[in-house]
Design a protein around this motif. Sequence first.
Motif, mmCIF file in Angstrom:
data_model
loop_
_atom_site.group_PDB
_atom_site.id
_atom_site.type_symbol
_atom_site.label_atom_id
_atom_site.label_comp_id
_atom_site.label_asym_id
_atom_site.label_seq_id
_atom_site.Cartn_x
_atom_site.Cartn_y
_atom_site.Cartn_z
ATOM 1 N N LEU A 137 -23.109 -24.434 -18.809
ATOM 2 C CA LEU A 137 -24.289 -22.802 -18.746
ATOM 3 C C LEU A 137 -23.476 -21.665 -18.346
ATOM 4 O O LEU A 137 -24.092 -21.104 -18.929
ATOM 5 C CB LEU A 137 -25.223 -23.275 -17.768
ATOM 6 C CG LEU A 137 -26.090 -22.279 -16.856
ATOM 7 C CD1 LEU A 137 -27.064 -22.534 -17.743
ATOM 8 C CD2 LEU A 137 -26.620 -22.884 -15.701
ATOM 9 N N PRO A 138 -22.872 -21.294 -17.501
ATOM 10 C CA PRO A 138 -21.972 -20.733 -17.614
ATOM 11 C C PRO A 138 -21.331 -19.886 -19.136
ATOM 12 O O PRO A 138 -21.319 -18.585 -18.722
ATOM 13 C CB PRO A 138 -19.937 -20.687 -16.333
ATOM 14 C CG PRO A 138 -20.434 -22.129 -16.732
ATOM 15 C CD PRO A 138 -21.682 -22.578 -17.356
ATOM 16 N N ASN A 197 -23.813 -21.996 -29.138
ATOM 17 C CA ASN A 197 -24.130 -22.972 -28.254
ATOM 18 C C ASN A 197 -22.811 -24.629 -28.635
ATOM 19 O O ASN A 197 -22.711 -24.929 -28.098
ATOM 20 C CB ASN A 197 -24.840 -23.763 -28.719
ATOM 21 C CG ASN A 197 -25.738 -24.563 -27.683
ATOM 22 O OD1 ASN A 197 -25.182 -24.823 -26.536
ATOM 23 N ND2 ASN A 197 -26.504 -26.100 -28.385
ATOM 24 N N ASN A 247 -19.321 -14.747 -14.051
ATOM 25 C CA ASN A 247 -19.034 -15.502 -14.733
ATOM 26 C C ASN A 247 -17.798 -15.697 -15.430
ATOM 27 O O ASN A 247 -17.139 -17.164 -15.786
ATOM 28 C CB ASN A 247 -20.508 -14.764 -15.904
ATOM 29 C CG ASN A 247 -20.467 -15.476 -17.343
ATOM 30 O OD1 ASN A 247 -20.681 -15.185 -18.101
ATOM 31 N ND2 ASN A 247 -20.984 -16.787 -16.707
ATOM 32 N N ARG A 248 -17.048 -14.588 -15.421
ATOM 33 C CA ARG A 248 -15.864 -14.739 -16.729
ATOM 34 C C ARG A 248 -14.278 -14.857 -15.694
ATOM 35 O O ARG A 248 -13.760 -15.603 -15.974
ATOM 36 C CB ARG A 248 -15.711 -13.761 -17.062
ATOM 37 C CG ARG A 248 -16.504 -13.010 -17.651
ATOM 38 C CD ARG A 248 -17.307 -13.497 -19.084
ATOM 39 N NE ARG A 248 -18.367 -13.454 -20.231
ATOM 40 C CZ ARG A 248 -17.505 -12.604 -21.001
ATOM 41 N NH1 ARG A 248 -17.223 -12.530 -21.426
ATOM 42 N NH2 ARG A 248 -19.223 -12.337 -21.533
ATOM 43 N N ALA A 286 -22.379 -9.822 -11.923
ATOM 44 C CA ALA A 286 -22.421 -11.003 -12.618
ATOM 45 C C ALA A 286 -21.101 -11.154 -13.671
ATOM 46 O O ALA A 286 -21.044 -12.725 -13.771
ATOM 47 C CB ALA A 286 -23.659 -11.133 -13.525
ATOM 48 N N TRP A 287 -21.231 -10.151 -14.344
ATOM 49 C CA TRP A 287 -19.826 -10.594 -15.343
ATOM 50 C C TRP A 287 -18.912 -11.089 -14.118
ATOM 51 O O TRP A 287 -17.952 -11.959 -14.564
ATOM 52 C CB TRP A 287 -19.313 -9.222 -15.801
ATOM 53 C CG TRP A 287 -18.274 -8.853 -17.092
ATOM 54 C CD1 TRP A 287 -18.408 -9.131 -18.443
ATOM 55 C CD2 TRP A 287 -17.105 -9.009 -17.098
ATOM 56 N NE1 TRP A 287 -17.827 -9.635 -19.311
ATOM 57 C CE2 TRP A 287 -16.824 -9.456 -18.284
ATOM 58 C CE3 TRP A 287 -16.130 -9.131 -16.211
ATOM 59 C CZ2 TRP A 287 -15.295 -9.248 -18.710
ATOM 60 C CZ3 TRP A 287 -14.359 -9.632 -16.414
ATOM 61 C CH2 TRP A 287 -14.495 -9.223 -17.596
ATOM 62 N N ALA A 305 -23.590 -7.603 -25.132
ATOM 63 C CA ALA A 305 -23.772 -8.673 -25.218
ATOM 64 C C ALA A 305 -22.313 -10.011 -23.866
ATOM 65 O O ALA A 305 -22.351 -11.598 -24.651
ATOM 66 C CB ALA A 305 -22.682 -9.213 -26.237
ATOM 67 N N GLN A 306 -22.718 -9.369 -22.960
ATOM 68 C CA GLN A 306 -20.835 -10.356 -21.928
ATOM 69 C C GLN A 306 -22.228 -10.772 -21.114
ATOM 70 O O GLN A 306 -21.119 -12.124 -21.423
ATOM 71 C CB GLN A 306 -20.475 -8.620 -21.615
ATOM 72 C CG GLN A 306 -19.944 -7.873 -22.098
ATOM 73 C CD GLN A 306 -18.743 -8.365 -22.470
ATOM 74 O OE1 GLN A 306 -17.821 -9.339 -21.628
ATOM 75 N NE2 GLN A 306 -18.325 -8.025 -23.631
ATOM 76 N N VAL A 307 -23.060 -10.693 -20.775
ATOM 77 C CA VAL A 307 -23.840 -11.780 -19.950
ATOM 78 C C VAL A 307 -25.392 -11.305 -20.588
ATOM 79 O O VAL A 307 -26.151 -10.952 -20.304
ATOM 80 C CB VAL A 307 -24.046 -11.091 -18.506
ATOM 81 C CG1 VAL A 307 -24.799 -11.919 -17.628
ATOM 82 C CG2 VAL A 307 -22.833 -10.652 -17.486
ATOM 83 N N VAL A 308 -25.622 -12.990 -21.167
ATOM 84 C CA VAL A 308 -26.922 -13.112 -21.540
ATOM 85 C C VAL A 308 -27.221 -14.451 -21.250
ATOM 86 O O VAL A 308 -26.538 -15.385 -21.348
ATOM 87 C CB VAL A 308 -26.410 -13.271 -23.012
ATOM 88 C CG1 VAL A 308 -26.155 -11.836 -23.980
ATOM 89 C CG2 VAL A 308 -25.197 -14.166 -23.813
ATOM 90 N N LEU A 332 -22.555 -18.279 -11.040
ATOM 91 C CA LEU A 332 -22.123 -18.446 -12.498
ATOM 92 C C LEU A 332 -22.184 -17.116 -13.224
ATOM 93 O O LEU A 332 -21.992 -17.491 -14.702
ATOM 94 C CB LEU A 332 -22.627 -19.827 -12.468
ATOM 95 C CG LEU A 332 -22.729 -21.198 -11.868
ATOM 96 C CD1 LEU A 332 -23.798 -22.311 -12.939
ATOM 97 C CD2 LEU A 332 -21.191 -21.688 -12.393
ATOM 98 N N GLY A 333 -23.162 -16.576 -12.785
ATOM 99 C CA GLY A 333 -22.799 -15.019 -14.006
ATOM 100 C C GLY A 333 -24.574 -14.380 -14.142
ATOM 101 O O GLY A 333 -24.628 -13.631 -14.438
ATOM 102 N N ILE A 376 -23.228 -20.220 -22.048
ATOM 103 C CA ILE A 376 -24.101 -19.701 -22.883
ATOM 104 C C ILE A 376 -24.187 -17.909 -21.703
ATOM 105 O O ILE A 376 -24.705 -17.593 -22.342
ATOM 106 C CB ILE A 376 -24.904 -20.504 -22.516
ATOM 107 C CG1 ILE A 376 -24.903 -21.675 -22.843
ATOM 108 C CG2 ILE A 376 -26.570 -19.465 -22.416
ATOM 109 C CD1 ILE A 376 -25.584 -22.066 -24.148
ATOM 110 N N PHE A 377 -24.357 -17.792 -20.186
ATOM 111 C CA PHE A 377 -24.357 -16.787 -19.861
ATOM 112 C C PHE A 377 -23.700 -16.062 -21.027
ATOM 113 O O PHE A 377 -23.863 -14.795 -20.711
ATOM 114 C CB PHE A 377 -24.252 -17.380 -18.608
ATOM 115 C CG PHE A 377 -25.419 -17.645 -18.026
ATOM 116 C CD1 PHE A 377 -26.746 -18.213 -17.782
ATOM 117 C CD2 PHE A 377 -24.955 -18.394 -16.329
ATOM 118 C CE1 PHE A 377 -27.110 -18.262 -17.472
ATOM 119 C CE2 PHE A 377 -26.300 -19.009 -15.120
ATOM 120 C CZ PHE A 377 -27.230 -19.382 -16.337
ATOM 121 N N ALA A 378 -22.171 -16.852 -20.790
ATOM 122 C CA ALA A 378 -20.778 -15.526 -21.256
ATOM 123 C C ALA A 378 -21.257 -15.213 -22.711
ATOM 124 O O ALA A 378 -20.373 -14.494 -23.677
ATOM 125 C CB ALA A 378 -19.815 -16.187 -20.755
ATOM 126 N N GLY A 379 -22.544 -15.264 -23.688
ATOM 127 C CA GLY A 379 -22.352 -15.486 -24.799
ATOM 128 C C GLY A 379 -21.975 -16.151 -25.976
ATOM 129 O O GLY A 379 -21.895 -15.776 -27.388
#
Lengths: 244, 244
Positions: free
Chosen positions: A112-113, A121, A88-89, A84-85, B38-41, B150-151, A115-118
């Motif tokens: 959205l991606p 906002n 995501n990144r 997932a990481w 905290a990497q995928v949230v 997207l993760g 937000i997933f990455a922390g």
Amino acid sequence: MADQHTIVRVTGVKRNFKLGSTDVQALKGVDLEIFAGEYLSIMGPSGSGKSTLFNMIGGLDKPTEGKVYIDEVDIAQLDAFELAWLRNRKIGYIFQTFNLIQVMTALENITLPMIFAGVHNDAAVAKGIELLDLVGLHKRYNHKPQELSGGQQQRVAIARALANDPAIILADEPTGNLDLSTGEEIIKLMNDLSKERGVTIITATHDYKMLNASDRVVWIEDGLIKKIEHRDQLNIDVGCISMA
Amino acid sequence: MVHGVEPWVEDTFLSTEQDMSKNRIPFQNQDEQPDIAAQVVLPFKKSFEISLKSLKSRFLRNMVTVTSLILAVSFLAYVLVGADISSGLYHSGDLDLIKALEKTGYEPGGSAKERWIVILSLLVCTVGIINAQLMAVTERFREIGTMKCLGALDSFVLRLFLLEASMQGTTGALLGSIFGAIIAILVGMLRFGLDAVTMLPLNEVGMSLFYSIGVGFGLSLLGVLYPAFIAARMRPIEAMRTEE
């Protein structure tokens, strides 16, 4: 070019599918190295194993045999969280059918991606606007996907793919659902982005317009790499194709 | 037995050891934050927003699901509150009322037949919810696949579906129990006049309402469990499928 960093390494990849009771071999042992910052196109007719190889590189599918390394990490060894990481990144995906999330606005799709990455906002929104600006859709941030044309949707998808500054962008037939001139615009946009940002772009396509933008083209046929061509070798071939 | 246990112990031992050594994602640079958690949230507020948005955009479809819940819960509340009314009248000591009650076939504690009908209606409702949610999952295959590209983790998808179901459950259960209670009281008044309301044990009605809301909410979650599980387990490769 010799000291280039290899970002994706595919070694001896085979992939079998079960179709009913028969085994179909979609990939029959593929070796490929992809360098950081290059624009690589995977070309081939449908059924050639092009999409299968593409999905392997993107960590969406696992090889039956052989290994896929991204940044020298064997992606078969990753657990769900690490995958997932990675998605995501490290990788940005662009799809033939755009795949924007219909219930969200353009800006929300892009954030959205992040937000997933922390990402916080406000920071995500600021960067989302910046990315929309980059793809030339600044004024459309509040539009839902249904309110955008195909080309505009694909631009949003490109902005979304760039959200977390990935090292690799995977584009599966990015121009497949677009008309000729819109497709050309999208190719130009992706080309500019790869040059400006140093992102590695890997596309699976059978769109010959893509050839001119590519640094290298990998031709796949029947589950094997038929040839790999650099851009300087390409123009001649394109000529041949248009003559043929 | 011992042979069965040993590898498991070894395995967990190995994985904790691995966790110690790879506190960071394999792709991360040495100087990056190694804090994996905290990497995928997906913050709760954001997941709430997303669920609310998808509920709103599929308003009609959701209303159908909610309506089936409203009907089942209101039937349950109707039966429970009806029993409350009857027992209130029964314990009032008024002989005329008790006679009127017996004429309607009242048994203290409720009849077995009635109970079976309630259980059946709840069962039908649950199956309906499962059916509707399965359809919703199928319809959203691409959306879920895209989110995973997207993760998104499995847990994000699960959470989104559970949140949506609990919102539907709250709405349906609340409305249903209120409707059911109102209808039961109106029917009671029609049969026994104002005595039905004056003799009504309020705390028992409150308990009945509370019970029906709880059951409705529970059913909604129960109905979404299997579909949400399917959605969460879906592979991101589904997002790549071009056919609609």
